[in-house]
Design an enzyme around this catalytic site. Structure first.
Site, PDB file in Angstrom:
ATOM      1  N   ALA A 154       0.962  -1.238  -0.009  1.00 50.01           N
ATOM      2  CA  ALA A 154       0.101   0.036   0.017  1.00 50.01           C
ATOM      3  C   ALA A 154       0.848   1.105  -0.138  1.00 50.01           C
ATOM      4  O   ALA A 154       1.946   1.358   0.793  1.00 50.01           O
ATOM      5  CB  ALA A 154      -0.835   0.017   1.390  1.00 50.01           C
ATOM      6  N   GLU A 155       0.333   2.212  -0.932  1.00 51.19           N
ATOM      7  CA  GLU A 155       1.401   3.336  -0.953  1.00 51.19           C
ATOM      8  C   GLU A 155       1.524   4.281   0.110  1.00 51.19           C
ATOM      9  O   GLU A 155       2.451   5.198   0.150  1.00 51.19           O
ATOM     10  CB  GLU A 155       1.232   4.275  -2.434  1.00 51.19           C
TER      11      GLU A 155
END
Length: 471
Positions: A290-291
């Site tokens: 997940a960024e």
């Protein structure tokens, strides 16, 4: 001089008219500096330049500063989200606000660069898109890069878990994201925390932001209630109809896309339909990235208790798998742009015949929602588009040329829709599978691009194998 301030009001009291203020926070409401935002609203400084991923939503959203007439410019990754009204867009369209759109990973890198004393850097992100207009482009190693300038700000408002009297800050879970880079890019970084402790109470290795970057510390007083339940990703078992026949449901579509992912892969799931894929990788040796800064997570179980500091880039609550890691957005986009991801799954407004992608803005918008998509694509991972075959008005999303602003050129490798599985071969897509009950000709009739058909077109069954999309 002490760094501990008695209140958020005291900490922001000297922010002047015309100041640039970076406000960290993720999505519509995760880990924003709520107390500082409200204090700045009440303080009333005008003609502010706000720098943020987005202006959030909810009771303490940074957008309140815009509503209060305090903002003249905004530098954002999201100025609008699907289905939500956008005051930023309204003001920008009316000429009352200057709006600059910046990809998420480049936003944090520009602030980090300012803190590191670097005036500029070259990036592979935004090449071939409207965001590269009027910027210097150079080639290195046969690849084009865009010159991006450091973004220094006067003040940064950030949020942490704990801080000591020296200003050292500890973060929890995946809530570190923008905070360190925003603080480093600021002349004056102000942090609100749940707890203030004496120097030495935070072990040195747990310091996520050294106190040398922090000027002021206050206790948080504005809390957001944690939603009840696990917020597990589900989609109604509804199906669009084409030619009077039902296509795959959204969950079946997500299940088919999940089956394309090889074991031992590290993948990123974009917002929208791709997030549903997470429900279909449980028990598999697939590492989700997940960024906002999580690697090796899974969706929170039905019996799990939500932790406000453990969430993914779409805002869903998560739990970490053994061996997982948490870090800030700078590190997260290092993972993406360095090519460590095996695949990226994104949604789309349009995909062109040559693989061009448009997924961040539509006609009539001044800005849009870039998020981390451009940075994720720049890592040259395998890009899988997961979407419904036509838009809500029945218009083709697979087109000869994109009429919407590009996210990246010639980047799409595979498309999974509720009607077909398509793989790009050169400058054209090949139909490998069609949904049960549909024909190749029917898929072509709903597609505004030339499509080839595989010698043997298979049935698009949820959970089918991956052989048809091998590189």
């Amino acid at each position: 001089m002490t760094k501990i301030f008695t209140s958020a009001e005291a900490a922001v009291a000297d922010i002047p008219d015309g100041a640039s203020v970076a406000i960290a926070g993720f999505g519509v409401g995760h880990s924003y500096p709520n107390s500082l935002v409200i204090a700045l609203k009440e303080q009333g400084a005008r003609r502010l330049c706000l720098v943020a991923n987005s202006l959030g939503a909810g009771e303490y959203r940074p957008e309140l500063l815009l509503e209060n007439g305090q903002v003249s410019k905004a530098i954002l990754s999201f100025s609008a989200r699907p289905g939500l009204p956008s005051l930023v867009e309204e003001r920008a369209a009316a000429g009352e606000l200057v709006l600059e759109m910046v990809p998420q990973g480049i936003l944090v890198e520009r602030l980090r660069a300012a803190g590191a004393g670097l005036p500029a850097f070259y990036s592979p992100v935004t090449v071939g898109t409207p965001l590269a207009k009027n910027k210097e482009v150079r080639q290195f190693g046969g690849r084009q890069y865009v010159l991006e300038h450091a973004l220094a700000v006067d003040y940064a408002l950030i949020r942490g878990f704990r801080a000591d009297t020296q200003g050292n800050v500890e973060f929890r879970g995946s809530s570190m994201h923008f905070h360190p880079s925003f603080a480093k890019g600021a002349r004056v970084a102000i942090v609100e925390v749940e707890e203030i402790v004496e120097a030495g109470a935070i072990a040195p290795e747990r310091v996520g932001l050294p106190g040398i970057f922090v000027a002021r510390v206050v206790l948080s007083t504005k809390k957001v209630a944690v939603p009840k339940g696990a917020m597990r990703r589900r989609a109604p078992d509804t199906r669009r109809k084409y030619f009077g026949k039902p296509a795959l449901s959204r969950m079946e579509l997500a299940e088919r896309a999940a089956a394309l992912l090889p074991e031992n892969a590290c993948v990123n799931l974009g917002s929208g339909l791709p997030t549903l894929v997470a429900s279909h990788v449980a028990g598999r040796n697939i590492t989700l990235h997940a960024e906002n800064g999580a690697l090796g997570y899974e969706l929170l179980s039905e019996s799990g208790t939500p932790d406000p500091d453990l969430f993914d880039a779409a805002g869903g609550f998560i739990e970490m798998r053994p061996g997982g890691a948490l870090f800030d957005s700078v590190v997260s986009f290092e993972v993406a742009r360095s090519g460590k991801l095996a695949a990226v799954l994104l949604g789309a407004y349009q995909v062109a015949q040559n693989g061009d992608l448009a997924n961040w803005s539509v006609p009539g918008q001044v800005g849009g929602g870039i998020g981390g998509a451009m940075d994720l694509i720049a890592g040259a991972s395998r890009l899988i588009i997961v979407m419904e075959h036509s838009d809500s008005k029945g218009r083709a999303k697979l087109v000869r040329e994109c009429s919407y602003p590009l996210t990246a050129p010639r980047c799409v490798d595979v498309i999974v829709t509720d009607l077909a599985l398509l793989v790009r071969r050169g400058e054209q897509f090949v139909i490998e599978e069609v949904a049960p009950g549909f024909s190749v000709d029917e898929v072509r009739a709903l597609t505004d691009m030339d499509l080839l058909a595989a010698e043997q077109v298979g049935s698009m069954r949820p959970g089918a194998g991956t052989a048809s999309v091998s590189a």
